[in-house]
Design a protein around this motif. Structure first.
Motif, short mmCIF file in Angstrom:
data_model
loop_
_atom_site.label_atom_id
_atom_site.label_comp_id
_atom_site.label_asym_id
_atom_site.label_seq_id
_atom_site.Cartn_x
_atom_site.Cartn_y
_atom_site.Cartn_z
N GLU A 193 15.33 50.42 26.78
CA GLU A 193 15.66 50.09 28.16
C GLU A 193 15.48 51.30 29.08
OE1 GLU A 193 19.54 48.49 27.62
OE2 GLU A 193 18.77 46.60 26.79
N GLU A 194 15.63 52.50 28.55
CA GLU A 194 15.32 53.69 29.34
C GLU A 194 13.81 53.79 29.60
OE1 GLU A 194 16.89 57.06 27.30
OE2 GLU A 194 18.98 56.42 27.50
N MET A 195 13.03 53.40 28.61
CA MET A 195 11.57 53.41 28.75
C MET A 195 11.08 52.34 29.72
SD MET A 195 10.54 53.84 24.72
CE MET A 195 8.79 53.53 25.02
N VAL A 196 11.78 51.20 29.71
CA VAL A 196 11.39 50.05 30.54
C VAL A 196 12.61 49.58 31.31
CG1 VAL A 196 10.29 47.78 30.58
CG2 VAL A 196 9.70 49.41 28.78
N PRO A 197 12.98 50.24 32.39
CA PRO A 197 14.15 49.84 33.16
C PRO A 197 13.85 48.60 34.01
CG PRO A 197 13.07 51.66 34.23
CD PRO A 197 12.34 51.45 32.93
N PRO A 198 14.89 47.98 34.58
CA PRO A 198 14.66 46.84 35.48
C PRO A 198 13.77 47.26 36.65
CG PRO A 198 16.98 47.02 34.93
CD PRO A 198 16.32 48.26 34.42
N ASP A 199 12.88 46.37 37.06
CA ASP A 199 11.94 46.67 38.14
C ASP A 199 12.33 46.04 39.47
OD1 ASP A 199 9.95 48.12 36.61
OD2 ASP A 199 9.44 46.21 35.68
N GLY A 200 13.11 44.97 39.42
CA GLY A 200 13.27 44.18 40.63
C GLY A 200 14.70 43.92 41.03
N GLN A 201 14.99 42.67 41.31
CA GLN A 201 16.29 42.26 41.79
C GLN A 201 16.79 41.10 40.95
OE1 GLN A 201 15.75 40.81 45.91
NE2 GLN A 201 13.56 40.90 45.47
N HIS A 212 1.40 44.66 34.48
CA HIS A 212 0.57 45.69 33.88
C HIS A 212 -0.80 45.76 34.54
CE1 HIS A 212 -2.27 47.45 30.97
NE2 HIS A 212 -1.25 48.13 30.49
N SER A 213 -1.46 44.63 34.71
CA SER A 213 -2.85 44.63 35.18
C SER A 213 -3.17 43.58 36.22
CB SER A 213 -3.80 44.42 33.98
OG SER A 213 -3.62 45.39 32.99
N LEU A 214 -2.41 42.49 36.26
CA LEU A 214 -2.84 41.32 37.03
C LEU A 214 -2.16 41.16 38.38
CD1 LEU A 214 -4.45 38.65 37.16
CD2 LEU A 214 -2.57 37.56 35.90
N ALA A 215 -0.86 41.32 38.45
CA ALA A 215 -0.10 40.90 39.63
C ALA A 215 -0.55 41.60 40.91
CB ALA A 215 1.39 41.11 39.40
N GLU A 216 -0.78 42.91 40.84
CA GLU A 216 -1.17 43.65 42.03
C GLU A 216 -2.50 43.16 42.59
OE1 GLU A 216 0.24 45.70 43.98
OE2 GLU A 216 2.01 46.42 42.89
N ASP A 266 -0.68 52.12 26.96
CA ASP A 266 0.56 52.16 27.73
C ASP A 266 1.31 50.82 27.73
OD1 ASP A 266 -1.16 50.65 29.27
OD2 ASP A 266 -0.92 51.83 31.10
N PHE A 267 0.96 49.93 26.80
CA PHE A 267 1.59 48.60 26.84
C PHE A 267 3.09 48.66 26.57
CE2 PHE A 267 2.90 44.52 24.98
CZ PHE A 267 2.61 43.70 26.06
N ALA A 268 3.55 49.57 25.73
CA ALA A 268 4.98 49.65 25.42
C ALA A 268 5.81 49.90 26.67
CB ALA A 268 5.23 50.75 24.40
N THR A 269 5.28 50.67 27.61
CA THR A 269 6.03 50.99 28.82
C THR A 269 5.54 50.15 30.00
OG1 THR A 269 4.52 52.86 29.16
CG2 THR A 269 6.64 53.31 28.11
N ARG A 270 4.32 50.36 30.41
CA ARG A 270 3.81 49.64 31.58
C ARG A 270 3.75 48.14 31.37
NH1 ARG A 270 -2.03 50.88 34.50
NH2 ARG A 270 -1.86 49.30 36.14
N LEU A 281 10.61 46.49 25.05
CA LEU A 281 11.81 45.65 25.10
C LEU A 281 11.83 44.60 24.00
CD1 LEU A 281 12.46 45.07 28.91
CD2 LEU A 281 13.40 46.81 27.39
N ALA A 282 10.70 44.36 23.36
CA ALA A 282 10.68 43.38 22.27
C ALA A 282 11.44 43.88 21.06
CB ALA A 282 9.24 43.05 21.88
N ILE A 283 11.59 45.20 20.93
CA ILE A 283 12.27 45.77 19.76
C ILE A 283 13.74 45.99 20.11
CG2 ILE A 283 12.21 47.55 17.99
CD1 ILE A 283 9.32 48.03 18.62
#
Length: 306
Positions: free
Chosen positions: A27-35, A72-76, A208-212, A217-219
């Motif tokens: 969770e430190e590697m992948v913190p919440p991004d939004g709301q 990661h790649s699509l949304a932006e 960078d898939f584990a973070t970006r 978070l799967a583990i």
């Protein structure tokens, strides 16, 4: 006898402590991004990109995933001229649930409630993998909330054999909580690279898939519990969804990679479009994780849907 039992208890407690530690680090590697938004039965974590006055797109991730699978790649790529909403499914990522764990249909109701709560005007609903099944359930039960379905490598038919990368989730239900807090995390860490390669095949796994991409978070014990629940319960719920395909009256489009090693494009693509009036299927080169590995082609397909 007391000594072995005592040792087993200490060993189990040690594994549980280690699992909690690994979860915190993930969770430190992948913190919440939004709301966050509270809906009946859940607190949903979501990210909003783009202009509020632009056409809306809602993206729903798959098994063992979370919303960074799309960012990661699509949304932006789509946010320049769309209002893009990425949501952690209930019980995944940073979305939490109250009471019993929700299945596909209940998750769909929760996401439909989010669409209403944040004021989206008939978004295009994009579902990947297990998120495709959730999206189909939403279209059937809440058709007035969305304008159409764009399904990427969806689970859209009953699959009786769990895909090989997720076979470890098929433990007997009484053992699942124990395994989640003892063996699942160390085993997941040991096999993470192999599992990722199997899910992405034949495409490479981004470094960078584990973070970006949110893969870390799967583990976590929570992810193991959610995944075990879904692989056990999805066949029955998907059977109910498939039986109602004749009710779908909105545009439905499916995109599959020809080399998908997780879900069969013929079963979940060709068979499904044959059962839904007006549905279309597009096939491109690639595997299961098209939003990550083939973002440009996926964007072009989405834009071509209108």
């Amino acid at each position: 006898m007391l000594i072995p039992l005592g040792f087993a208890g200490i060993f189990g407690a040690g594994l549980a402590g280690w699992s909690a530690y690994v979860a915190r680090k993930a969770e430190e590697m992948v913190p919440p991004d939004g709301q966050f938004a509270d809906v009946a039965g859940a607190r949903l974590h979501y990210v909003e990109l783009g202009r509020k006055d632009a056409p809306a797109i809602v993206m729903v991730h798959g098994l063992m995933g979370q919303l960074r699978n799309f960012s990661h790649s699509l949304a932006e790529r789509l946010a320049s001229d769309h209002r893009v909403i990425l949501v952690d499914r209930p019980g995944w990522g940073y979305s939490t649930v109250e009471g019993g764990r929700p299945g596909i249909v209940k998750q769909a109701a929760m996401i439909a409630a989010l669409i209403e709560q944040i004021g989206l005007e008939k978004p295009l609903l994009v579902g990947h993998s297990m998120g495709g099944a959730v999206s189909l359930a939403l279209a059937l039960d809440h058709p007035g909330r969305i304008r159409g379905l764009a399904l990427i490598a969806p689970l859209s038919q009953v699959v009786t054999k769990v895909p090989a990368p997720f076979a470890g989730l098929m433990a007997p239900p009484p053992l699942t909580p124990f395994l989640a807090w003892t063996m699942a995390v160390p085993a997941g860490m040991a096999t993470a690279a192999k599992t990722a390669r199997a899910v992405f095949a034949p495409d490479p796994v981004p470094a960078d898939f584990a973070t970006r991409g949110g893969g870390a978070l799967a583990i976590r014990p929570a992810s193991y519990l959610a995944g075990a629940f879904e692989v056990r319960n999805s066949p029955g719920e998907v059977a109910g969804i498939v039986a109602r395909y004749g009710e779908l009256k909105m545009p439905v489009a499916i995109l599959y990679g020809r080399g998908d090693a997780v879900l069969d494009p013929e079963l979940n693509g060709e068979k499904t479009v044959a059962e839904i009036a007006g549905a279309t299927l597009a096939l491109i080169e690639g595997g299961h994780m098209l939003p990550v590995t083939h973002a440009e082609a996926t964007e072009a397909w989405l834009r071509g849907l209108g």
